[in-house]
Design a protein around this motif. Structure first.
Motif, PDB file in Angstrom:
ATOM      1  N   GLY A  88       0.833  -1.213   0.000  1.00 24.32           N
ATOM      2  CA  GLY A  88       0.000   0.000   0.000  1.00 24.32           C
ATOM      3  C   GLY A  88       0.862   1.255   0.000  1.00 24.32           C
ATOM      4  N   LEU A  89       1.913   1.233   0.833  1.00 26.44           N
ATOM      5  CA  LEU A  89       2.812   2.397   0.930  1.00 26.44           C
ATOM      6  C   LEU A  89       3.548   2.604  -0.390  1.00 26.44           C
ATOM      7  N   MET A  90       3.965   1.510  -0.996  1.00 27.74           N
ATOM      8  CA  MET A  90       4.688   1.601  -2.265  1.00 27.74           C
ATOM      9  C   MET A  90       3.786   2.198  -3.355  1.00 27.74           C
ATOM     10  N   ILE A  91       2.532   1.722  -3.376  1.00 27.11           N
ATOM     11  CA  ILE A  91       1.595   2.217  -4.400  1.00 27.11           C
ATOM     12  C   ILE A  91       1.296   3.692  -4.182  1.00 27.11           C
ATOM     13  N   LYS A  92       1.115   4.054  -2.919  1.00 21.37           N
ATOM     14  CA  LYS A  92       0.824   5.468  -2.623  1.00 21.37           C
ATOM     15  C   LYS A  92       2.008   6.351  -3.031  1.00 21.37           C
ATOM     16  N   THR A  93       3.215   5.867  -2.712  1.00 25.63           N
ATOM     17  CA  THR A  93       4.418   6.647  -3.060  1.00 25.63           C
ATOM     18  C   THR A  93       4.525   6.804  -4.573  1.00 25.63           C
ATOM     19  N   LEU A  94       4.327   5.693  -5.272  1.00 26.34           N
ATOM     20  CA  LEU A  94       4.406   5.717  -6.737  1.00 26.34           C
ATOM     21  C   LEU A  94       3.401   6.715  -7.318  1.00 26.34           C
ATOM     22  N   ALA A  95       2.207   6.696  -6.757  1.00 26.78           N
ATOM     23  CA  ALA A  95       1.147   7.575  -7.265  1.00 26.78           C
ATOM     24  C   ALA A  95       1.445   9.045  -6.994  1.00 26.78           C
ATOM     25  N   ARG A  96       2.186   9.314  -5.912  1.00 26.74           N
ATOM     26  CA  ARG A  96       2.497  10.708  -5.587  1.00 26.74           C
ATOM     27  C   ARG A  96       3.753  11.208  -6.301  1.00 26.74           C
ATOM     28  N   VAL A  97       4.768  10.320  -6.351  1.00 22.49           N
ATOM     29  CA  VAL A  97       6.060  10.763  -6.893  1.00 22.49           C
ATOM     30  C   VAL A  97       5.973  11.015  -8.398  1.00 22.49           C
ATOM     31  N   PHE A  98       5.364  10.089  -9.107  1.00 26.22           N
ATOM     32  CA  PHE A  98       5.303  10.247 -10.562  1.00 26.22           C
ATOM     33  C   PHE A  98       4.003  10.936 -10.958  1.00 26.22           C
TER      34      PHE A  98
END
Lengths: 297, 286
Positions: free
Chosen positions: B226-236
């Motif tokens: 979940g954290l990885m997906i959230k980070t991916l969605a915010r960073v890119f």
């Protein structure tokens, strides 16, 4: 063009215990390019930074220019830490083997750097003309830099270094690849810079040129300072004298030896003075050009 | 000792940008891509053998519009990544950066100058293709109307204003892409790595919809995923937000509020990635 040496800062460059390590590979190995270097470059002098290839000269210059940060130690330029952009306000730099924007003309290139350095808008053109004239490039100012010879590149490099009237001029191998006539011109320009009160830091492998133009030198080896001092003190031998006379016949030479021996002196060597090859080259080229000029209708 | 401060200068930044632009337009790659894109957009006019169905007029216009926009997006992305990386590394490899940064120039001015220069090049490219596409659509609409005066009763041709908005949004997207490429270039050692990473990020940003869908269901996943997906969605950034082409040609045209939101989104990412690029470039050895 004038720039008086700043009496408030007798040192144009101050390096205090500067060490620079470069990481090599992934195993944390380090290459020490500069090792605990402490050096003062006095204001208003021409200072030669010498050393074999890989001795740390270029790294030292990059630290002075704020392009590299020392791993340890401190570097100040006219009293300002070299890491600050402000320190470069008073510095003009001619890099080794200068590459410039080939698609600009000489005048456009110098104008670009004049604007970057904040030369007042109303003075652009006059200042650009002034420095191009100073380096002897007025005739080629509108030619593209891509068509310039090596010597002309050095000249336009010097023009961009001087366009903002800096107090310190750093010349990294200014005569590399330049013919003897161009090299002699650059020597004259360096002496003119000194006469205008500027400090010049120069690196060169042409030691004869360094000897001619520098007040002081420092020699680096493997990043360490191994010798520093005034040129006159380093190359002069106070316990010896050379007397140049017209050629003596063998008999008179023998009499001279006897006369000296009677006073407890020894004539160590008798040599014919030699002209320097660069002097012969410049003289002959100048003569050939004179002949060609006269021959032209 | 304190010296007279040298503040960040928009003048110096624009000087570096102007010089970067000049260098770019003299490169053959730029000319090649422009010619290729112009050829493709113009070529769309001559794809007459397709069966556009009963609604011939609107469909053929839509085809020309989609084809032209596709050329702009494809070649624009390619130009953005290659030109930005090339213009940055040409300064480093030709050692002109050495002379420039030895002047009283902030590294931030260098990074933003390079960005603005590259973005201006892409801007010229986009303007050229937009103008060409607008002209083609106008000619085609006249032909369709001449053949069938009622052709646009159920949906008109793309309004020039909508076309400009759609293309400006693509240009803004290219701005984000250019800054991402510069961010990679600021720490990478080779042009090739920056270009490859630029295309890699381009793909990620276009596939952000998957991350956003996964993000919506992140609570159902494990904490790490979940954290990885959230980070991916915010960073890119999500490049789908810049694609409002579907709204063009429909009643009401392009939603201005959505377009403004996309513009603000792009500028936010440009500044965030810009500051990261400056931070990364700050200590780079030249």
């Amino acid at each position: 063009m004038s720039a008086a040496a700043d009496s408030a800062h007798p040192s144009a460059i101050e390096l205090r215990g500067v060490t620079k390590d470069f990481p090599v590979g992934l195993r944390g190995l380090k290459l020490r390019a500069v090792d605990n270097l402490t050096l003062n470059v006095p204001a208003g002098q021409v200072f030669g930074l010498l050393g074999p290839n890989g001795s740390g000269k270029s790294t030292t210059i990059k630290i002075v220019l704020g392009l590299l940060e020392p791993t340890v130690g401190e570097c100040r330029v006219v009293g300002v830490p070299s890491a600050q952009v402000e320190s470069r306000r008073n510095v003009g730099y001619l890099p080794e083997a200068p590459y410039f924007y080939r698609y600009l003309s000489g005048a456009e290139l110098v104008r670009f750097y004049a604007r970057v350095c904040g030369v007042p808008r109303g003075r652009f053109d006059a200042r650009v003309r002034e420095v191009l004239d100073w380096v002897g490039l007025t005739g080629a100012a509108d030619r593209r830099v891509g068509t310039y010879s090596k010597g002309m590149l050095q000249r336009v490099g010097l023009a961009q270094a001087l366009v903002h009237d800096p107090r310190l001029v750093i010349l990294d191998e200014p005569t590399a690849g330049v013919d003897p006539a161009g090299s002699a011109d650059i020597s004259q320009m360096i002496l003119r810079l000194k006469s205008e009160g500027r400090t010049v830091l120069i690196t060169s492998h042409l030691l004869a040129q360094i000897e001619d133009v520098c007040d002081r030198i420092a020699i680096l080896d493997r990043g360490r300072l191994i010798l520093e001092g005034a040129v006159a003190e380093l190359v002069g031998r106070r316990d010896r004298q050379a007397l140049i006379v017209e050629a003596l016949p063998p008999g008179e030479l023998a009499e001279l030896r006897t006369w000296l021996a009677a006073r407890g002196r020894v004539l160590e060597s008798v040599e014919q003075p030699r002209a320097r090859l660069d002097e012969i080259f410049l003289r002959e080229v100048a003569r050939a050009e004179g002949v060609n000029r006269e021959a032209r209708p | 000792m304190s010296a007279e401060r040298v503040p960040f200068s928009c003048g110096r930044t624009s000087l570096i940008a102007g010089n970067t632009f000049l260098e770019a337009v003299r490169q053959r790659l730029f000319l090649f891509l422009v010619l290729l894109a112009v050829a493709l957009v113009t070529g769309a006019r001559f794809f007459q053998s397709f069966d556009f169905g009963p609604d011939l007029g609107v469909a053929s216009l839509k085809f020309t519009f989609d084809f032209g926009l596709g050329a702009l997006v494809f070649f624009g992305s390619t130009l953005t990544i290659t030109a930005t990386a090339q213009l940055f590394f040409s300064e480093i490899e030709n050692r002109t950066a050495l002379t420039l940064l030895a002047k009283p120039v902030w590294r931030a001015e260098f990074i933003f100058g390079k960005f603005l220069g590259a973005w201006a090049v892409v801007g010229v490219f986009c303007a050229l293709l937009t103008g060409l596409l607008a002209g083609l659509l106008w000619f085609r609409a006249r032909e369709v109307l001449a053949a069938n005066p009622e052709a646009f009763l159920h949906g008109g041709p793309v309004a020039p204003g909508d076309l400009v908005i759609v293309c400006v949004l693509q240009w803004l997207k290219f701005g984000v892409l250019a800054m991402i490429t510069l961010l990679v270039a600021s720490f990478s050692n080779t042009n090739l790595f920056s270009v490859v990473m630029g295309f890699f990020v381009l793909v990620i940003c276009h596939l952000q919809s998957f991350a956003h869908q996964a993000y919506a269901h992140a609570e159902e996943s494990s904490v790490a995923i979940g954290l990885m997906i959230k980070t991916l969605a915010r960073v890119f950034p999500d490049f789908r937000l810049f694609d409002l082409a579907e709204q063009a040609g429909h009643e009401g045209g392009v939603n201005a509020a959505l377009a403004l939101r996309a513009a603000a989104y792009a500028l936010t990412y440009v500044f965030v990635f810009g500051f990261l690029a400056v931070y990364s470039f700050r200590r780079r050895e030249i």
